[in-house]
Design an enzyme around this catalytic site. Structure first.
Site: not given
Length: 451
Positions: A12, A16, A78, A351
């Site tokens: 697909g 979206r 499909g 650090y």
């Protein structure tokens, strides 16, 4: 269990999502949704894995590497047509076929096993469908089945009668069948519909019309078959996964003071009697041993926290950070590819990069290991019980011996011997009265009394 092949549909376009990244590669808990699914499949030991791709093929092939074969569906006609693309690479494979979806990442291995087991039950169904029962069935297709799970009909919502719509068992789209049955049935599927597409669920009704049995297995949790098609659904999937992981951590003996604010990665390992304060984030590759305490607003990634160790608040552990038993890093301490030995401390504003700190050493506030010259990284070694004074800079490569002391404010560029005191400071200059004269002059200038 008989041999099986997994066919994962991922062709697909995912429009979206509105993203340049392929939909199934969007991460949940630091891992692509496709890889969540693949990990579940791998728990069952599949003989073959075929991923059907389309748009974004290059991204998927790069992400999969040698983990699965890929086949291109073009054009996309499909779900039935998509599954057919796997027929050629599976060749003479005679085992079972499990059809899954790359954007349905949370299907458990146990559920897949149940589908394959049902395929080999006494009634020998031609096709097994994974159904689910959501709180609101909405417009999902329905699976009409008896109390034994034998299907009498598969029907789309728009084509269902009122009686059929009252059925709560919905079609997830996931299916299992013997390979020869799957592809033989697909060759009989037509595309006489509004979209002109070949739909995978049609194989069930074809088999039933032949007088064959088809059966449904029901997912234990509807969330297991939730598809992800948008950013909002991705966020809901992340929340679903995090909720499950939090419950698992607490069930295994960890305390989460504000569970909804703690975020885990897909591979986070948490021991017993670990306490995790609010607003803690775990990136990939973190292991936390029994009895450790991770304090608020800390971020850990690629780090190992030893038994009884403490982290934070406001600490950052980057990849390669290791805290051994009872070690402690406090607020605004950052570690990268460094080990803090047993009982060693770096309490604040420090650090530590490419650093090995011995047991019982103390790293003062504001200490920096200067590990990078713009081209290469270098290592700093700090011996057991050494004391590094506040605001020190250790310029790598450098070694501080056991029991040595580095005075506050020092910049150390040469090795310090065990038990030695090293003080590297500019000589202080004292000018009595200078500050008073300076203030007087500046105040007059501000008032305009001097130019």
């Amino acid at each position: 269990m008989t041999d099986f092949a997994a066919i994962i549909l991922a062709a697909g376009k995912g429009t979206r999502m509105k993203s340049d990244l392929h939909k199934v590669l969007h991460p949940i808990a630091g891992r692509a949704m496709l890889h969540h699914l693949m990990a579940s499949i791998d728990t069952l030991g599949p003989k073959r894995k075929v991923v059907v791709v389309g748009a974004g093929r290059d991204q998927l092939e790069a992400a999969l590497g040698d983990d699965a074969e890929t086949r291109v569906q073009e054009p996309q006609l499909g779900t039935g047509h998509a599954v057919q693309q796997a027929e050629e690479p599976l060749g003479d494979f005679t085992g079972d076929v499990l059809v899954l979806y790359g954007d349905v990442p949370f299907v458990r291995g146990e559920t897949m096993r149940a589908m394959l087991d049902r395929l080999h039950a006494e009634d020998a169904p031609k096709v097994v469908v994974l159904g689910f029962e959501p709180e609101d069935a909405l417009a999902y297709g329905r699976v009409i089945a008896d109390e034994h799970g034998r299907i009498s009909k598969m029907v789309e919502f728009k084509d269902a009668s009122e009686e059929e719509r009252a059925c709560s068992l919905c079609n997830s789209g996931l299916m299992a069948a013997r390979a020869q049955d799957m592809f033989a049935l697909l060759r009989r599927v037509g595309n006489d519909n509004a979209q002109g597409e070949y739909y995978l669920p049609d194989i069930v009704n074809i088999a039933i019309s032949d007088g064959d049995t088809c059966a449904a297995v029901t997912a234990s949790d509807p969330g297991e078959v939730a598809g992800i098609n948008s950013r909002a659904e991705l966020a809901r999937a992340e929340a679903q996964w995090q909720d499950l992981k939090r419950e698992e951590a607490m069930a295994n003996g960890a305390t989460l003071r504000a569970p909804e604010t703690v975020f885990f990665s897909y591979d986070t390992q948490i021991g017993r009697d670990v306490t995790i304060d609010p607003n803690v984030v775990f990136g990939p590759g973190v292991r936390v041993a029994d009895g450790a305490h991770i304090k608020a607003f800390s971020h850990l990634e690629g780090a190992t926290v030893g038994e009884g160790a403490q982290v934070g608040p406001y600490a950052r552990l980057r990849p390669g950070a290791v805290l051994e038993k009872d070690a402690f890093v406090g607020n605004f301490v950052e570690m990268k590819k460094s080990t803090l030995g047993e009982g060693a401390k770096a309490s604040h504003l420090t650090y530590l990069g490419d650093t090995e700190v011995g047991a019982g050493a103390n790293i003062g506030a504001g200490t920096i290991t200067c590990n990078y010259d713009g081209y290469f990284k270098y290592k700093t070694t700090i011996g057991e019980r050494a004391f590094i004074g506040s605001n020190s800079a250790l310029v790598a490569p450098v070694t501080i011996g056991a029991d040595a002391i580095v005075a506050a404010g020092s910049t150390v560029t040469r090795d310090v011997a065990p038990g030695e005191l090293r003080m590297e400071r500019a000589e202080q200059s004292i000018k009595p009265g200078w500050a008073d004269r300076f203030h007087d002059t500046m105040k007059k200038k501000k008032r305009g009394e001097t130019k």
